[in-house]
Each structure stands twice: as C-alpha cells, then as structure tokens.
Design an enzyme around this catalytic site. Structure first.
Site, short mmCIF file in Angstrom:
data_model
loop_
_atom_site.label_atom_id
_atom_site.label_comp_id
_atom_site.label_asym_id
_atom_site.label_seq_id
_atom_site.Cartn_x
_atom_site.Cartn_y
_atom_site.Cartn_z
N THR A 47 35.59 43.41 45.90
CA THR A 47 35.83 42.20 46.68
C THR A 47 34.48 41.54 46.94
OG1 THR A 47 37.71 43.27 47.75
CG2 THR A 47 36.84 41.29 48.80
N LYS A 60 42.87 38.56 47.03
CA LYS A 60 42.32 39.73 47.73
C LYS A 60 41.75 39.33 49.10
CE LYS A 60 41.18 44.01 48.35
NZ LYS A 60 40.06 44.65 47.66
#
Length: 305
Positions: A98, A174
C-alpha cells in the site's frame, strides 16, 4: 532470458516471507532481504536466497515487491541496488504494498520506457492467510501485464478483484479498505478498553461481541491480541502499528484530494499517531488499546471458566 516460471520476491518481512513460501510450492522463487536472518528462513522454506535485489530479479518474469511505502518502492526499483535496470522487456513488477495512488504513475512511466509492466495489486489478510493463499487482492493493471502476473496472483488470493485497467486503481480501492480497517481496529480498542473500565472481563466481553451484530473481522482478529497488549512482551507483531500511521495518512491525503471529509478516519489516525509518539510504532497494531487506556483495571479470564 526472462522466465515466467521464475518469481523474485523482494522483501521477506512479515508478509513477504509467507508470500514467497506460498509461491515456492508452484514456482522457482528467489528471495532477497537486507536482513540475513530472513534470508536464512527463506532458504529453509525452499526459496533461493540472494544477497542482492538485482541478483534475485535478473531473468525473473515476475518481480514481487513487498515494501513498506512509496520511498522503498522507489529505492527498490531505481536506487543503487534498484532492479529496474536488470529486468528484461516483458517482465512484470508486481506491487503488493500500500503506497497510495499518486506514487504509481511515475513508476509506471519509468518502467514502460524499459518495456516492463507494473501490476498494482495491494493485498490484505495478514501473514497466516498469505501462507495459505487466502488473501484479498485488488488489482489495477493493463491486460497484458495482468496476464503475465495472474498465475502468481491466483496462487496467493482467495479473492482476486480486478478493479480497473490502470495501475493505481488497485491502490485506490486499497485506500478505501484501509480506511475501514484502521477505523475498525481503533473502535475495537475503544470497546475493549471501555469493557475493562466498566469492570467487565475483557475476554468474556470479546467472546460475546464476536457472536453478535457488533462482530467484525478486525474485532475477531485484533481483539485477542489486544488482550495480550499489556503483557510484558505484548502481542506477537503481525502488523506494526506504524503501518497504520502510513496507511491512514494515505487515506487522509486521498480524501483531501477528492474534497471529501473523513472525520472518523482522521480520529483513528490520531490514535495511531499517538501510539507511535509513545514508542509503540514497532509494536503490533493491536497495541493501540494502550493509547486509549494506558493501564488496565481488571484481569482476564478464559471464556467459559
């Protein structure tokens, strides 16, 4: 020569090592990490250890990056030991971390100049699920690059969702996922701290909550570790607290760019920031309960005892 049967995993930390171990059951896997002990563990798991990232990546069809943030992504690809220069045309970089949507387009452009694709595939689920191939993976990628990486992704994922054809689309989804995860962990910490402050047994409370409408994955997963947060050694570190400082920072940046208020996520971010300030950054993220309640009033009994 590039081989699509060869996968390089760069970063053998809490997620990278179980990922590499899972892949080693189906591919020739090379691994690299700056920590010698992680390389030893990788070798024991059937992964070919490499002392340099470039050595691990040369000739690999898929190079999987398990890095912490955008700075490490840049370093891994374009730094002094960056692997971009040794990748063959047609190879694919599989980004599982991420890092935020804004970090992806410049990397895509630089890789494209070398004939290398990028599959934006941040994943969620934790180390145990990574080792079992039970991860949630959300993907943004051009079709050709995705086709190269798909066998690797399918080995890792129980749920594989392609959200768009552009790298960065996976990061966007995400980011939404991490908003919910961070808020849920913070809420679980407040709930268990309140139960203790009201004189309830935290373990019995956790068991009752999990059985009802208030249950959530994060309550069930982090709750038991929150009960260990006050032990001398704390809970086993499966996901560092400072990861959510980063991730909720990405959430805040994305929301501001979109012109959207996210006050609940911002409040959760403050708890994780306080935890890092208090020296808990390297602790498991369940230790955020110690920010809500630095001390604990009651004891813990085993449910049903």
């Amino acid at each position: 020569m590039t081989s699509t049967d060869t996968v390089a995993v760069l970063g053998l930390g809490a997620m990278g090592l179980p990922i590499a171990t899972r892949l080693a059951g189906a591919f020739a896997v090379r691994g690299h990490d700056i920590a010698a002990d992680r390389l030893c563990l990788a070798e024991q798991a059937g992964i070919a250890p490499h002392p340099t990232a470039r050595g691990a990546a040369a000739g690999a069809g898929v190079v999987l990056l398990a890095v912490r943030d955008a700075a490490q992504l840049e370093e891994a690809l374009f730094g002094p030991d960056g692997v971009a220069g040794v990748l063959d045309p047609g190879a694919v970089v599989l980004l599982t971390s991420t890092v935020g949507r804004e970090a992806v387009p410049p990397v895509v452009q630089r890789l494209r100049e070398r004939g290398v694709g990028l599959v934006d595939a941040p994943l969620s689920g934790g180390p145990a699920r990574a080792g079992a191939g039970d991860l949630l993976v959300v993907v943004g990628a051009e079709p050709a690059a995705l086709a190269t990486a798909r066998p690797v992704l399918e080995r890792l994922a129980s749920t594989l969702t392609v959200v768009g054809d552009a790298p960065g689309d996976g990061q966007a989804l995400k980011t939404v996922n991490q908003l919910l995860c961070g808020v849920h962990i913070a809420a679980a910490a407040e709930a268990l701290a309140l139960a203790d402050a009201l004189g309830l047994d935290p373990a019995r409370t956790l068991a009752a909550l999990e059985a009802g409408a208030a249950g959530s994955f994060m309550l069930g997963n982090r709750g038991p570790r929150m009960l260990e947060a006050y032990d001398d050694d704390g809970a086993e570190v499966l996901s560092r607290l400072d990861i959510f400082v980063k991730d909720l920072g990405i959430v805040g940046d994305a929301a501001r760019t979109a012109g959207l208020a996210t006050p609940v996520a911002a409040a959760a971010e403050q708890l994780f920031l306080l935890g890092r300030t208090q020296g808990l950054g390297a602790a498991d993220d369940s230790a955020v309960i110690r920010v809500v309640a630095p001390g604990r009033r009651g004891g813990t009994e085993t449910p049903g005892a």
